[in-house]
Design an enzyme around this catalytic site. Structure first.
Site, PDB file in Angstrom:
ATOM      1  N   LYS A 191       0.860  -1.181   0.000  1.00  0.00           N
ATOM      2  CA  LYS A 191       0.000   0.000   0.000  1.00  0.00           C
ATOM      3  C   LYS A 191       0.894   1.229   0.000  1.00  0.00           C
ATOM      4  O   LYS A 191       1.681   1.437   0.919  1.00  0.00           O
ATOM      5  CB  LYS A 191      -0.903  -0.010   1.237  1.00  0.00           C
ATOM      6  CG  LYS A 191      -1.766   1.232   1.348  1.00  0.00           C
ATOM      7  CD  LYS A 191      -2.727   1.163   2.523  1.00  0.00           C
ATOM      8  CE  LYS A 191      -3.509   2.452   2.652  1.00  0.00           C
ATOM      9  NZ  LYS A 191      -4.459   2.403   3.780  1.00  0.00           N
ATOM     10  N   LYS A 244      -2.129  -1.583  -3.862  1.00  0.00           N
ATOM     11  CA  LYS A 244      -3.006  -0.406  -3.774  1.00  0.00           C
ATOM     12  C   LYS A 244      -2.187   0.863  -3.850  1.00  0.00           C
ATOM     13  O   LYS A 244      -1.196   0.966  -3.133  1.00  0.00           O
ATOM     14  CB  LYS A 244      -3.751  -0.479  -2.434  1.00  0.00           C
ATOM     15  CG  LYS A 244      -4.614   0.725  -2.152  1.00  0.00           C
ATOM     16  CD  LYS A 244      -5.131   0.681  -0.740  1.00  0.00           C
ATOM     17  CE  LYS A 244      -5.842   1.982  -0.466  1.00  0.00           C
ATOM     18  NZ  LYS A 244      -6.262   2.105   0.905  1.00  0.00           N
TER      19      LYS A 244
HETATM   20  C1  PBG Z   1      -7.502   3.408   5.705  1.00  0.00           C
HETATM   21  C2  PBG Z   1      -7.739   3.250   4.264  1.00  0.00           C
HETATM   22  C3  PBG Z   1      -7.537   4.173   3.241  1.00  0.00           C
HETATM   23  C4  PBG Z   1      -7.993   3.578   2.087  1.00  0.00           C
HETATM   24  C5  PBG Z   1      -8.437   2.302   2.418  1.00  0.00           C
HETATM   25  N1  PBG Z   1      -8.255   2.110   3.771  1.00  0.00           N
HETATM   26  C6  PBG Z   1      -7.055   5.561   3.280  1.00  0.00           C
HETATM   27  C7  PBG Z   1      -5.688   5.885   3.665  1.00  0.00           C
HETATM   28  O1  PBG Z   1      -4.822   5.038   3.854  1.00  0.00           O
HETATM   29  O2  PBG Z   1      -5.474   7.085   3.824  1.00  0.00           O
HETATM   30  C8  PBG Z   1      -8.000   4.227   0.733  1.00  0.00           C
HETATM   31  C9  PBG Z   1      -9.123   3.822  -0.137  1.00  0.00           C
HETATM   32  C10 PBG Z   1      -9.417   4.729  -1.259  1.00  0.00           C
HETATM   33  O3  PBG Z   1      -8.761   5.760  -1.499  1.00  0.00           O
HETATM   34  O4  PBG Z   1     -10.377   4.408  -1.972  1.00  0.00           O
HETATM   35  N2  PBG Z   1      -6.259   2.984   6.151  1.00  0.00           N
HETATM   36 ZN    ZN Z   2      -5.737   3.825   8.181  1.00  0.00          ZN
END
Ligand code: PBG
Ligand code: ZN
Length: 322
Positions: A191, A244
């Site tokens: 991520k 992601k």
């Molecule tokens: C929370 C989380 C996020 C997303 C999924 N879980 C946001 C982040 O890490 O700031 C992003 C999902 C999206 O942008 O559609 N940890």
């Molecule tokens: Zn988070």
């Protein structure tokens, strides 16, 4: 001469030799559930996406159920936030109550609980903090507790998105200790600290109050490290690994799918969705065509699970194509 055009002669021949297929069952629909009553609130930056209170959930769940998509990725937006993100692991927290409600009424849907503290902390970070430091090891038991309470409520799978080191192992151990050895974990393995999440942070009210997430999410410049992250989640016990965002990281998807014989998920994130919706609303692109093209690219790269806000439209379009 090599005549590639022989196999492009008409649609039937093209379909016969097509290398990649989309299946409605590939899709997971993310859903935001908010504390309170009689709420269906539009997310400004994500046209077509709403936050629902539990008493209004049926409006969307009927559609999700009938669409044929495989399941939901659930995010809770609590009425109360504090430094320790207490509502995240409260057995009666918003996401646990939502899971209980949905599980009872829509047994076909796979309910995946997103495991993270950022929607629940008043500082908006994904872990506990000390000053401006995001603590790793102190956060792990809270994530594990969140996972257990979500599975207690009826979640079929958990997906830790916090990017703390050791999160998958901590959650695996806690699930096993509670008799949940058959509950799979989908790791948000690679991520990235991406600019593509900003509409989500509007939707979930989870923007960090200070600094950013670069001390825990991955540096966008690192493709090789991403493979080590994926490998490490597998070692810790992840059953499905995720990359992601999706589109800007298909190199990582491809590499991961070639290296590891595990199901690969991609998260087609909020910013990717919003860009398409904005261009389509202006008449600059053909939404259906672009969205399906993006999905074929994800599958070509090796993804088998696609998490996307377009899931319900995609289901409709795939049915039309069939
Ligand atoms: C929370 C989380 C996020 C997303 C999924 N879980 C946001 C982040 O890490 O700031 C992003 C999902 C999206 O942008 O559609 N940890
Ligand atoms: Zn988070």
């Amino acid at each position: 001469m090599n005549r590639f055009r022989r196999l492009r002669i008409n649609e039937s021949v093209r379909n016969l030799v097509a290398e990649t297929q989309l299946n409605i069952k590939d899709f997971i629909y993310p859903l935001f559930v908010i504390d309170g009553k009689n709420i269906k609130e539009a997310v400004e930056s994500m046209p077509g996406v709403f936050r629902y209170s539990i008493d209004r959930l049926d409006e969307i769940l009927k559609e999700v159920d009938e669409s044929g998509v495989s399941g939901l990725l659930l995010f809770g937006i609590p009425g109360h936030k504090d430094a320790r993100g207490s509502d995240a692991y409260n057995p009666d927290g918003i996401v646990q109550r939502a899971i209980r409600y949905i599980k009872e009424r829509y047994p076909r849907l796979i309910l995946i609980a997103d495991i993270c503290l950022c929607e629940y902390t008043d500082h908006g970070h994904c872990g506990l903090i000390s000053g401006h430091t995001i603590l790793n090891d102190d956060t792990l038991p809270l994530l594990a507790q969140m996972a257990v309470t979500c599975v207690d409520a009826g979640a079929d799978m958990v997906a830790p998105s916090d990017m703390m080191d050791g999160d998958v192992e901590a959650i695996r151990d806690a699930l096993d200790a509670n008799g949940y050895e058959n509950i799979p974990i989908m790791g948000y393995s690679a991520k990235f600290a991406s600019g593509y999440y900003s509409p989500f942070r509007d939707a979930a009210g989870s923007a960090p109050g200070f600094g950013d997430r670069r001390s825990y999410q991955m540096d966008i410049r690192n493709g090789r490290e991403a493979i080590r992250e994926v490998e490490n989640d597998i070692i810790q016990g992840a059953d499905i690994v995720m990359v992601k965002p999706a589109l800007a990281y298909l190199d990582v998807v491809k590499e991961a799918s070639q290296n590891f014989d595990y199901p690969i998920a991609v998260y087609n994130v909020s910013g990717e969705y919003s860009m398409v919706k904005a261009a389509a609303a202006n008449g600059w692109i053909d939404e259906k065509r672009i969205v399906l093209e993006n999905f074929y690219a994800m599958k070509r790269a090796g993804a088998s699970v696609i998490i996307t806000y377009h899931a319900l439209d995609a289901a409709k379009w795939i049915r039309e194509e069939a």
